[in-house]
Design a protein around this motif. Structure first.
Motif, PDB file in Angstrom:
ATOM      1  N   LYS A 102      10.464  11.416   1.838  1.00 24.27           N
ATOM      2  CA  LYS A 102      10.034  12.817   1.809  1.00 24.27           C
ATOM      3  C   LYS A 102       9.943  13.268   0.351  1.00 24.27           C
ATOM      4  CE  LYS A 102      12.141  14.079   6.172  1.00 24.27           C
ATOM      5  NZ  LYS A 102      13.119  14.906   6.838  1.00 24.27           N
ATOM      6  N   PRO A 103       9.072  14.218   0.067  1.00 25.48           N
ATOM      7  CA  PRO A 103       8.981  14.728  -1.301  1.00 25.48           C
ATOM      8  C   PRO A 103      10.348  15.235  -1.776  1.00 25.48           C
ATOM      9  CG  PRO A 103       7.194  15.584   0.037  1.00 25.48           C
ATOM     10  CD  PRO A 103       8.110  14.856   0.961  1.00 25.48           C
ATOM     11  N   ALA A 104      10.604  15.083  -3.061  1.00 24.75           N
ATOM     12  CA  ALA A 104      11.850  15.516  -3.713  1.00 24.75           C
ATOM     13  C   ALA A 104      13.066  14.706  -3.291  1.00 24.75           C
ATOM     14  CB  ALA A 104      12.089  17.007  -3.484  1.00 24.75           C
ATOM     15  N   GLN A 105      12.883  13.506  -2.787  1.00 25.16           N
ATOM     16  CA  GLN A 105      14.015  12.637  -2.457  1.00 25.16           C
ATOM     17  C   GLN A 105      14.145  11.592  -3.514  1.00 25.16           C
ATOM     18  OE1 GLN A 105      13.621  10.958   1.477  1.00 25.16           O
ATOM     19  NE2 GLN A 105      15.269  12.228   2.216  1.00 25.16           N
TER      20      GLN A 105
ATOM     21  N   LEU B 102       7.050  -4.225   6.304  1.00 23.18           N
ATOM     22  CA  LEU B 102       8.193  -3.416   5.908  1.00 23.18           C
ATOM     23  C   LEU B 102       7.695  -2.029   5.519  1.00 23.18           C
ATOM     24  CD1 LEU B 102      11.197  -3.090   5.174  1.00 23.18           C
ATOM     25  CD2 LEU B 102      10.618  -3.963   2.905  1.00 23.18           C
ATOM     26  N   PRO B 103       7.841  -1.046   6.419  1.00 22.46           N
ATOM     27  CA  PRO B 103       7.450   0.318   6.058  1.00 22.46           C
ATOM     28  C   PRO B 103       8.635   1.071   5.465  1.00 22.46           C
ATOM     29  CG  PRO B 103       7.896   0.211   8.397  1.00 22.46           C
ATOM     30  CD  PRO B 103       8.143  -1.170   7.833  1.00 22.46           C
TER      31      PRO B 103
ATOM     32  N   LEU C 249       4.334  13.046   3.328  1.00 21.27           N
ATOM     33  CA  LEU C 249       5.352  12.009   3.345  1.00 21.27           C
ATOM     34  C   LEU C 249       4.788  10.800   2.598  1.00 21.27           C
ATOM     35  CD1 LEU C 249       8.104  11.233   4.800  1.00 21.27           C
ATOM     36  CD2 LEU C 249       6.677  10.198   6.540  1.00 21.27           C
ATOM     37  N   THR C 250       5.537  10.263   1.651  1.00 15.76           N
ATOM     38  CA  THR C 250       5.082   9.065   0.946  1.00 15.76           C
ATOM     39  C   THR C 250       5.433   7.846   1.790  1.00 15.76           C
ATOM     40  OG1 THR C 250       5.377  10.102  -1.204  1.00 15.76           O
ATOM     41  CG2 THR C 250       5.287   7.700  -1.163  1.00 15.76           C
ATOM     42  N   THR C 251       4.441   7.040   2.069  1.00 15.34           N
ATOM     43  CA  THR C 251       4.632   5.846   2.889  1.00 15.34           C
ATOM     44  C   THR C 251       4.278   4.618   2.069  1.00 15.34           C
ATOM     45  OG1 THR C 251       3.970   7.107   4.844  1.00 15.34           O
ATOM     46  CG2 THR C 251       4.019   4.714   5.056  1.00 15.34           C
ATOM     47  N   ASP C 252       5.259   3.742   1.880  1.00 11.68           N
ATOM     48  CA  ASP C 252       5.031   2.443   1.249  1.00 11.68           C
ATOM     49  C   ASP C 252       5.072   1.394   2.346  1.00 11.68           C
ATOM     50  OD1 ASP C 252       4.847   3.338  -1.382  1.00 11.68           O
ATOM     51  OD2 ASP C 252       7.012   3.239  -1.671  1.00 11.68           O
TER      52      ASP C 252
ATOM     53  N   ARG D  88       0.850  -1.190   0.000  1.00 14.66           N
ATOM     54  CA  ARG D  88       0.000   0.000   0.000  1.00 14.66           C
ATOM     55  C   ARG D  88       0.878   1.231   0.000  1.00 14.66           C
ATOM     56  NH1 ARG D  88      -3.848   0.722   4.892  1.00 14.66           N
ATOM     57  NH2 ARG D  88      -1.878   1.135   5.892  1.00 14.66           N
ATOM     58  N   ARG D  89       0.503   2.217  -0.795  1.00 15.03           N
ATOM     59  CA  ARG D  89       1.225   3.484  -0.848  1.00 15.03           C
ATOM     60  C   ARG D  89       0.260   4.592  -0.448  1.00 15.03           C
ATOM     61  NH1 ARG D  89       5.174   5.508  -5.511  1.00 15.03           N
ATOM     62  NH2 ARG D  89       6.567   4.422  -4.111  1.00 15.03           N
TER      63      ARG D  89
END
Length: 143
Positions: A140-143, A135-136, A117-120, A111-112
């Motif tokens: 961060k944006p622009a990384q 596994l989280p 903050l983008t969390t997968d 799941r994304r």
């Protein structure tokens, strides 16, 4: 006669029913509980199955909260898991200090969530060990 709807009208109010309580859990640094409360809002309340899913999630939430309330009586091996489920933060060093488990890991679900903050999140199953893992990954944006 005082009629109380119980969970019957939950679907009509689900979009904000648990949000205030979830915010209080975040303030109390119990982010695991907040996430569980917010997940209730994601239930599809259009069919008949929602009653079973709501009962399941509320039951698990109740068991977790009661386990935490009685933490001192829990077996040692469960105390850390209960704290983790509540949302106690764990340092990277503490996590890496555990015993590694080599296995062939199957991805059961991914799941994304994209916001600030983008969390997968990947749910895994070890073929040889029969163990489950989460596994989280955070970006961060622009990384």
């Amino acid at each position: 006669m005082d009629e109380r709807p119980g969970t019957e009208r939950t679907g009509q109010r689900a979009d904000n029913l648990f949000e205030n309580m979830a915010r209080r859990m975040v303030d109390a640094q119990a982010t695991g509980l907040a996430g569980r409360l917010r997940a209730i809002e994601d239930i599809n309340f259009l069919g008949e199955e929602w009653k079973y899913e709501l009962t399941d999630r509320l039951g698990k939430l109740y068991l977790l909260s009661e386990s935490y309330r009685n933490l001192e009586t829990q077996p040692e091996e469960w105390k850390e898991e209960i704290r983790t489920q509540i949302g106690y933060p764990q340092s990277k060093d503490d996590v890496l200090a555990g015993e590694p488990l080599a296995d062939q890991w199957m991805i059961l679900h991914k799941r994304r969530v994209i916001n600030d903050l983008t969390t997968d999140t990947c749910w895994l199953y070890g073929r040889q060990s029969g163990m489950y893992a989460i596994l989280p990954q955070f970006v961060k944006p622009a990384q």
